[in-house]
Design a protein around this motif. Structure first.
Motif, short mmCIF file in Angstrom:
data_model
loop_
_atom_site.label_atom_id
_atom_site.label_comp_id
_atom_site.label_asym_id
_atom_site.label_seq_id
_atom_site.Cartn_x
_atom_site.Cartn_y
_atom_site.Cartn_z
N LYS A 268 37.56 21.43 -33.65
CA LYS A 268 37.61 22.90 -33.59
C LYS A 268 37.24 23.42 -32.21
O LYS A 268 37.89 24.30 -31.65
CB LYS A 268 36.68 23.49 -34.65
N ALA A 269 36.16 22.86 -31.66
CA ALA A 269 35.65 23.34 -30.38
C ALA A 269 36.68 23.17 -29.27
O ALA A 269 36.86 24.09 -28.43
CB ALA A 269 34.36 22.60 -30.03
N TRP A 270 37.36 22.03 -29.24
CA TRP A 270 38.27 21.72 -28.14
C TRP A 270 39.70 22.20 -28.39
O TRP A 270 40.60 21.93 -27.60
CB TRP A 270 38.25 20.23 -27.84
N SER A 271 39.90 22.93 -29.49
CA SER A 271 41.22 23.54 -29.72
C SER A 271 41.11 25.06 -29.77
O SER A 271 42.03 25.73 -30.21
CB SER A 271 41.84 23.00 -31.01
N GLY A 272 39.96 25.58 -29.34
CA GLY A 272 39.79 27.02 -29.24
C GLY A 272 39.57 27.73 -30.56
O GLY A 272 39.71 28.95 -30.66
N LYS A 273 39.19 26.97 -31.60
CA LYS A 273 38.98 27.56 -32.92
C LYS A 273 37.49 27.87 -33.13
O LYS A 273 36.63 27.27 -32.47
CB LYS A 273 39.48 26.61 -34.01
N PRO A 274 37.18 28.77 -34.05
CA PRO A 274 35.76 29.06 -34.33
C PRO A 274 35.04 27.81 -34.85
O PRO A 274 35.60 27.03 -35.62
CB PRO A 274 35.84 30.13 -35.42
N PHE A 275 33.81 27.64 -34.41
CA PHE A 275 32.98 26.55 -34.92
C PHE A 275 31.53 27.01 -34.89
O PHE A 275 31.17 27.92 -34.15
CB PHE A 275 33.18 25.26 -34.11
N PRO A 276 30.68 26.41 -35.72
CA PRO A 276 29.30 26.91 -35.87
C PRO A 276 28.50 26.82 -34.58
O PRO A 276 28.54 25.80 -33.87
CB PRO A 276 28.71 26.00 -36.95
N ILE A 277 27.75 27.85 -34.29
CA ILE A 277 26.82 27.83 -33.17
C ILE A 277 25.70 26.85 -33.50
O ILE A 277 25.37 26.63 -34.66
CB ILE A 277 26.27 29.25 -32.90
N ASP A 278 25.15 26.25 -32.47
CA ASP A 278 24.09 25.26 -32.68
C ASP A 278 22.84 25.71 -31.93
O ASP A 278 22.90 26.49 -30.99
CB ASP A 278 24.55 23.88 -32.18
N GLY A 279 21.69 25.18 -32.36
CA GLY A 279 20.44 25.54 -31.70
C GLY A 279 19.30 24.65 -32.14
O GLY A 279 19.42 23.87 -33.09
N HIS A 280 18.18 24.80 -31.48
CA HIS A 280 17.00 23.96 -31.70
C HIS A 280 16.37 24.22 -33.07
O HIS A 280 16.26 25.35 -33.52
CB HIS A 280 15.97 24.24 -30.61
N HIS A 281 15.95 23.13 -33.73
CA HIS A 281 15.19 23.19 -34.97
C HIS A 281 13.94 22.37 -34.79
O HIS A 281 14.00 21.19 -34.45
CB HIS A 281 16.01 22.63 -36.15
#
Length: 287
Positions: A268-281
């Motif tokens: 998804k990320a490398w085809s310009g599609k929406p993908f979930p944001i990520d962050g520190h846990h």
């Protein structure tokens, strides 16, 4: 099994004990009493081995956890040291240090997350006090799963870094374990994980040289690459890759198999599609 000799036998014993815990009806309960007693005595006999001060503490703890699970006398000090030190070695964001120093490799998947969670489950069932709950340990593993899924490239490959890369698909044991037993983290769907792992398998095992003329695995990552073997590995070690097959224990109607195939995160990320944001846990506090 070679029950006498180099310390590596502790590792072998731990994985046997883990299989007894994971599938008792298909393993431990099918053994006759004589064979069971032999295993019990052999596990206890391994107490003379001094484990390395890293993930090896879990190998010792796994055999003791199994003994505890079947009502045998367990070395509670060895269990205490392992469950306490692993918690102290938790760095944050789903990653444990493999001992006092961090090593960037796949040992969080090969050993640390799965064995820690399963040892804690036995401790909970037997009312053995631990520094963290099984719920928290599983949450940490699920955070790691989010990360490890993102390491799978759009083409269905993953980076060969760190020790023991010849364990091949064992790098995704935590994803397989979650799919089978705990469910996947909410950020990941069954369809995308199945698709991602299947594509990696096809890419890896379609390469010439993975198997010898008797269809046994050969030393290597993708093909025959014996120079990648560490001093502690042999042909038996290669079958760590089979740990990714745990979802095969699920019925055909389970969403892991029945859900429609889906793109994984990097696709998804490398085809310009929406993908979930990520962050520190952090996941340091008790739940």
């Amino acid at each position: 099994m070679l029950w006498e000799g180099p310390t590596q036998i502790l590792v072998d014993a731990a994985y046997i004990a883990e299989s007894f815990l994971r599938a008792p009806d298909a393993t431990w309960k099918l053994l006759n009493e004589t064979t069971r007693q032999r295993y019990i005595q052999c596990f206890k006999g391994l107490r003379v081995i001094r484990p390395a001060y890293n993930n090896w503490l879990l190998f010792r703890a796994m055999t003791e956890a199994f003994l505890l699970s079947i009502g045998e006398e367990a070395d509670r000090f060895a269990l205490t040291v392992a469950v306490n030190k692993l918690n102290e070695w938790y760095l944050s964001d789903g990653w444990y240090s493999d001992g006092p120093e961090f090593a960037l490799d796949y040992y969080n998947s090969y050993v640390i997350h799965p064995m820690y969670v399963e040892i804690l489950e036995v401790c909970k069932a037997k009312k053995f006090q631990t520094p963290v709950s099984t719920v928290l340990a599983i949450c940490r593993m699920q955070r790691f799963n989010v990360f490890i899924e993102r390491l799978i490239s759009p083409e269905g490959t993953y980076p060969a870094f760190g020790r023991s890369v010849i364990y091949r698909m064992g790098a995704f044991q935590t994803l397989a374990l979650a799919s089978w037993k705990y469910g996947l983290p909410e950020e990941l769907s069954n369809g995308q994980v199945r698709s991602a792992l299947s594509t990696v398998m096809r890419n890896m095992f379609s390469i010439e040289g993975n198997f010898d003329d008797k269809n046994f695995l050969r030393l290597g990552f993708a093909g025959h690459q014996p120079e990648l073997a560490n001093y502690y590995t042999n042909n038996g070690s290669l079958y760590m890759t089979a740990l990714v097959f745990m979802p095969l224990a699920l019925p055909v109607t389970h969403p892991f198999w029945s859900d429609q195939a889906a793109e994984w995160t990097s696709q998804k990320a490398w085809s310009g599609k929406p993908f979930p944001i990520d962050g520190h846990h952090s996941l340091r506090n008790e739940k």
